[in-house]
Scaffold this motif. Structure first.
Motif, PDB file in Angstrom:
ATOM      1  N   ILE A 197       2.926   0.322 -19.390  1.00  0.00           N
ATOM      2  CA  ILE A 197       1.683   0.876 -19.360  1.00  0.00           C
ATOM      3  C   ILE A 197       1.266  -0.009 -17.770  1.00  0.00           C
ATOM      4  N   LEU A 198       0.656  -1.265 -18.027  1.00  0.00           N
ATOM      5  CA  LEU A 198       0.350  -1.860 -17.337  1.00  0.00           C
ATOM      6  C   LEU A 198       0.399  -2.179 -15.933  1.00  0.00           C
ATOM      7  N   LEU A 199       1.705  -2.056 -15.522  1.00  0.00           N
ATOM      8  CA  LEU A 199       2.373  -2.113 -14.174  1.00  0.00           C
ATOM      9  C   LEU A 199       1.672  -0.942 -13.091  1.00  0.00           C
ATOM     10  N   PRO A 200       1.122   0.476 -13.936  1.00  0.00           N
ATOM     11  CA  PRO A 200       0.633   0.957 -13.286  1.00  0.00           C
ATOM     12  C   PRO A 200      -0.777   0.460 -12.210  1.00  0.00           C
ATOM     13  N   LEU A 201      -1.366  -0.742 -12.859  1.00  0.00           N
ATOM     14  CA  LEU A 201      -2.847  -0.820 -13.392  1.00  0.00           C
ATOM     15  C   LEU A 201      -2.955  -1.913 -12.041  1.00  0.00           C
ATOM     16  N   VAL A 202      -1.482  -2.832 -11.164  1.00  0.00           N
ATOM     17  CA  VAL A 202      -1.363  -2.751 -10.206  1.00  0.00           C
ATOM     18  C   VAL A 202      -0.075  -2.847  -9.624  1.00  0.00           C
ATOM     19  N   SER A 203      -1.044  -0.811  -9.490  1.00  0.00           N
ATOM     20  CA  SER A 203       0.115  -0.201  -7.754  1.00  0.00           C
ATOM     21  C   SER A 203      -1.332   0.425  -7.627  1.00  0.00           C
ATOM     22  N   SER A 204      -0.726   1.028  -7.327  1.00  0.00           N
ATOM     23  CA  SER A 204      -1.727   2.303  -5.737  1.00  0.00           C
ATOM     24  C   SER A 204      -2.461   3.183  -6.911  1.00  0.00           C
ATOM     25  N   PHE A 206      -5.331   3.801  -8.414  1.00  0.00           N
ATOM     26  CA  PHE A 206      -6.091   3.446  -8.521  1.00  0.00           C
ATOM     27  C   PHE A 206      -7.119   3.254  -7.371  1.00  0.00           C
ATOM     28  N   ILE A 207      -6.875   1.924  -6.478  1.00  0.00           N
ATOM     29  CA  ILE A 207      -6.904   2.517  -5.413  1.00  0.00           C
ATOM     30  C   ILE A 207      -5.775   2.048  -4.060  1.00  0.00           C
ATOM     31  N   PRO A 208      -5.955   1.791  -3.162  1.00  0.00           N
ATOM     32  CA  PRO A 208      -4.730   2.208  -1.747  1.00  0.00           C
ATOM     33  C   PRO A 208      -4.366   0.757  -1.630  1.00  0.00           C
ATOM     34  N   ALA A 209      -2.651   0.650  -1.483  1.00  0.00           N
ATOM     35  CA  ALA A 209      -2.394  -0.847  -2.129  1.00  0.00           C
ATOM     36  C   ALA A 209      -3.151  -1.757  -0.538  1.00  0.00           C
ATOM     37  N   THR A 211      -5.186  -1.948   0.734  1.00  0.00           N
ATOM     38  CA  THR A 211      -6.988  -2.929   0.149  1.00  0.00           C
ATOM     39  C   THR A 211      -7.143  -3.298  -0.212  1.00  0.00           C
ATOM     40  N   MET A 212      -6.073  -4.109  -0.863  1.00  0.00           N
ATOM     41  CA  MET A 212      -5.534  -4.804  -1.621  1.00  0.00           C
ATOM     42  C   MET A 212      -6.050  -6.326  -1.532  1.00  0.00           C
ATOM     43  N   PRO A 213      -6.030  -7.325  -1.549  1.00  0.00           N
ATOM     44  CA  PRO A 213      -5.525  -9.138  -1.021  1.00  0.00           C
ATOM     45  C   PRO A 213      -4.841  -8.513  -0.576  1.00  0.00           C
ATOM     46  N   GLY A 214      -4.211  -9.641   0.533  1.00  0.00           N
ATOM     47  CA  GLY A 214      -3.187  -9.695   0.725  1.00  0.00           C
ATOM     48  C   GLY A 214      -2.152 -10.258  -0.480  1.00  0.00           C
ATOM     49  N   TRP A 215      -2.075 -11.692  -0.805  1.00  0.00           N
ATOM     50  CA  TRP A 215      -0.776 -12.309  -1.844  1.00  0.00           C
ATOM     51  C   TRP A 215      -1.007 -11.288  -3.027  1.00  0.00           C
ATOM     52  N   PHE A 216      -1.356 -10.544  -3.036  1.00  0.00           N
ATOM     53  CA  PHE A 216      -1.858  -9.994  -4.101  1.00  0.00           C
ATOM     54  C   PHE A 216      -1.051  -7.872  -3.305  1.00  0.00           C
ATOM     55  N   ARG A 217      -0.880  -7.847  -2.710  1.00  0.00           N
ATOM     56  CA  ARG A 217      -0.479  -6.463  -2.073  1.00  0.00           C
ATOM     57  C   ARG A 217       1.203  -5.883  -2.287  1.00  0.00           C
ATOM     58  N   PRO A 218       1.984  -7.077  -1.884  1.00  0.00           N
ATOM     59  CA  PRO A 218       3.951  -6.771  -2.495  1.00  0.00           C
ATOM     60  C   PRO A 218       3.560  -6.507  -4.100  1.00  0.00           C
ATOM     61  N   VAL A 219       3.207  -7.004  -4.469  1.00  0.00           N
ATOM     62  CA  VAL A 219       3.314  -7.103  -6.111  1.00  0.00           C
ATOM     63  C   VAL A 219       2.756  -5.195  -6.085  1.00  0.00           C
ATOM     64  N   ALA A 220       2.068  -4.740  -5.595  1.00  0.00           N
ATOM     65  CA  ALA A 220       1.447  -3.325  -5.901  1.00  0.00           C
ATOM     66  C   ALA A 220       2.540  -2.815  -4.787  1.00  0.00           C
ATOM     67  N   GLU A 221       2.709  -2.926  -3.829  1.00  0.00           N
ATOM     68  CA  GLU A 221       4.248  -2.202  -3.315  1.00  0.00           C
ATOM     69  C   GLU A 221       4.844  -1.727  -3.816  1.00  0.00           C
ATOM     70  N   TYR A 222       6.466  -3.510  -3.679  1.00  0.00           N
ATOM     71  CA  TYR A 222       7.174  -3.499  -4.142  1.00  0.00           C
ATOM     72  C   TYR A 222       7.391  -3.721  -5.843  1.00  0.00           C
ATOM     73  N   GLN A 223       7.312  -2.194  -6.832  1.00  0.00           N
ATOM     74  CA  GLN A 223       6.813  -1.860  -8.119  1.00  0.00           C
ATOM     75  C   GLN A 223       7.546  -0.872  -7.962  1.00  0.00           C
ATOM     76  N   PHE A 225       6.364   1.709  -9.458  1.00  0.00           N
ATOM     77  CA  PHE A 225       4.890   3.089  -9.865  1.00  0.00           C
ATOM     78  C   PHE A 225       4.960   3.329  -8.557  1.00  0.00           C
ATOM     79  N   THR A 226       4.400   2.618  -7.409  1.00  0.00           N
ATOM     80  CA  THR A 226       3.611   2.471  -6.381  1.00  0.00           C
ATOM     81  C   THR A 226       4.355   3.798  -5.309  1.00  0.00           C
ATOM     82  N   PRO A 227       5.506   3.396  -4.877  1.00  0.00           N
ATOM     83  CA  PRO A 227       6.792   5.131  -4.811  1.00  0.00           C
ATOM     84  C   PRO A 227       6.147   6.099  -5.576  1.00  0.00           C
ATOM     85  N   ALA A 228       6.596   6.077  -6.585  1.00  0.00           N
ATOM     86  CA  ALA A 228       6.470   7.184  -7.081  1.00  0.00           C
ATOM     87  C   ALA A 228       5.333   8.053  -7.328  1.00  0.00           C
TER      88      ALA A 228
END
Length: 272
Positions: A197-204, A206-209, A211-223, A225-228
């Motif tokens: 339930i926590l992984l969706p909080l760091v996915s796309s 709530f906000i587009p991936a 728009t996230m900080p560069g160091w945090f963006r890979p966490v959101a993109e390569y998990q 939940f985001t592609p699903a």
């Protein structure tokens, strides 16, 4: 020559189906008798939906739409992520239920009975997938009540969206079953399943991936939940899916196989 002591293959399949159906009925009855756990887990995505729409909706919609969007645009963006978050929330209950069965010795008792070994896990998995689909439908009904619309989706796209939801629920359920089998008690199972339930909080969700900080963006993109989420968003809203569809299916199949192998390995061990 003595006849084989084992039933013929069709008979074994028939017994497996019968025992799995019995275990499924047991788990569904358990959910009906103890609905509080399901309701508590279901309230999380519903409360987040209402919070982000009515508290943060104006600000978030302005950010996503470049200042020209309204709240309805953000509702459309938000709902697909919340639907998949609902699956993650629901499967926490599966981990807790499996752990309780192990801790209370119920599964150990089933081992001594003439019950197909895989039926116990299959009953949990099928019951959890059905519960997840119902939970998604309930959250979707709340979303429609507050303004979500999917007018551009065709019947085929709706069918594909349903298939993705079911496949995603199957994948997360097998992972949750493994977490439940590996946990010493229900509290530990609930804690170990919290990433679902926590992984969706760091996915796309709530906000587009992008728009996230560069160091945090890979966490959101390569998990997973985001592609699903992006695939479901594309199917329901007509946005571009790109390579996210194949990534979502690959994540689902990979997690389902991994979770099944992990759960089967743990289940074959001696009971606690």
């Amino acid at each position: 020559m003595n006849s084989t002591p084992y039933p013929a293959r069709p008979a074994r399949i028939s017994l497996a189906v019968r025992d799995s159906s019995t275990m499924l009925r047991r788990n569904l009855l358990h959910v009906r008798r103890y609905p509080s756990l399901t309701l508590n887990l279901l309230l999380t995505p519903v409360m987040l939906l209402l919070l982000f729409v009515y508290v943060f909706g104006e600000v978030m919609s302005a950010g996503i739409g470049g200042g020209g969007a309204d709240r309805s645009d953000y509702i459309a963006y938000l709902v697909p992520g919340l639907l998949l978050m609902t699956i993650g929330s629901t499967t926490i209950g599966t981990a807790v239920s499996v752990s309780m069965d192990m801790a209370e010795g119920i599964i150990a008792r089933f081992r001594t009975m003439a019950v197909h070994r895989g039926a116990v896990l299959i009953g949990h998995v099928v019951g959890s997938v059905l519960q997840s689909v119902v939970s998604v439908a309930l959250v979707g009904a709340v979303a429609v009540a507050i303004g979500f619309r999917s007018t551009d989706a065709t019947a085929l796209e709706w069918l594909a969206a349903f298939g993705l939801v079911a496949l995603f629920a199957l994948a997360l359920t097998w992972i949750a079953v493994g977490m439940g089998l590996s946990s010493p008690n229900a509290e530990a199972a609930s804690n170990s399943a919290m990433p679902l339930i926590l992984l969706p909080l760091v996915s796309s969700a709530f906000i587009p991936a992008d728009t996230m900080p560069g160091w945090f963006r890979p966490v959101a993109e390569y998990q997973p939940f985001t592609p699903a989420i992006e695939t479901l968003r594309g199917l329901l809203l007509g946005t571009g899916i790109g390579h996210n569809g194949w990534l979502a299916v690959a994540w689902c199949l990979g997690l389902a196989v991994l979770g099944h192998l992990w759960s089967a390995s743990l289940f074959r061990r001696d009971p606690r």
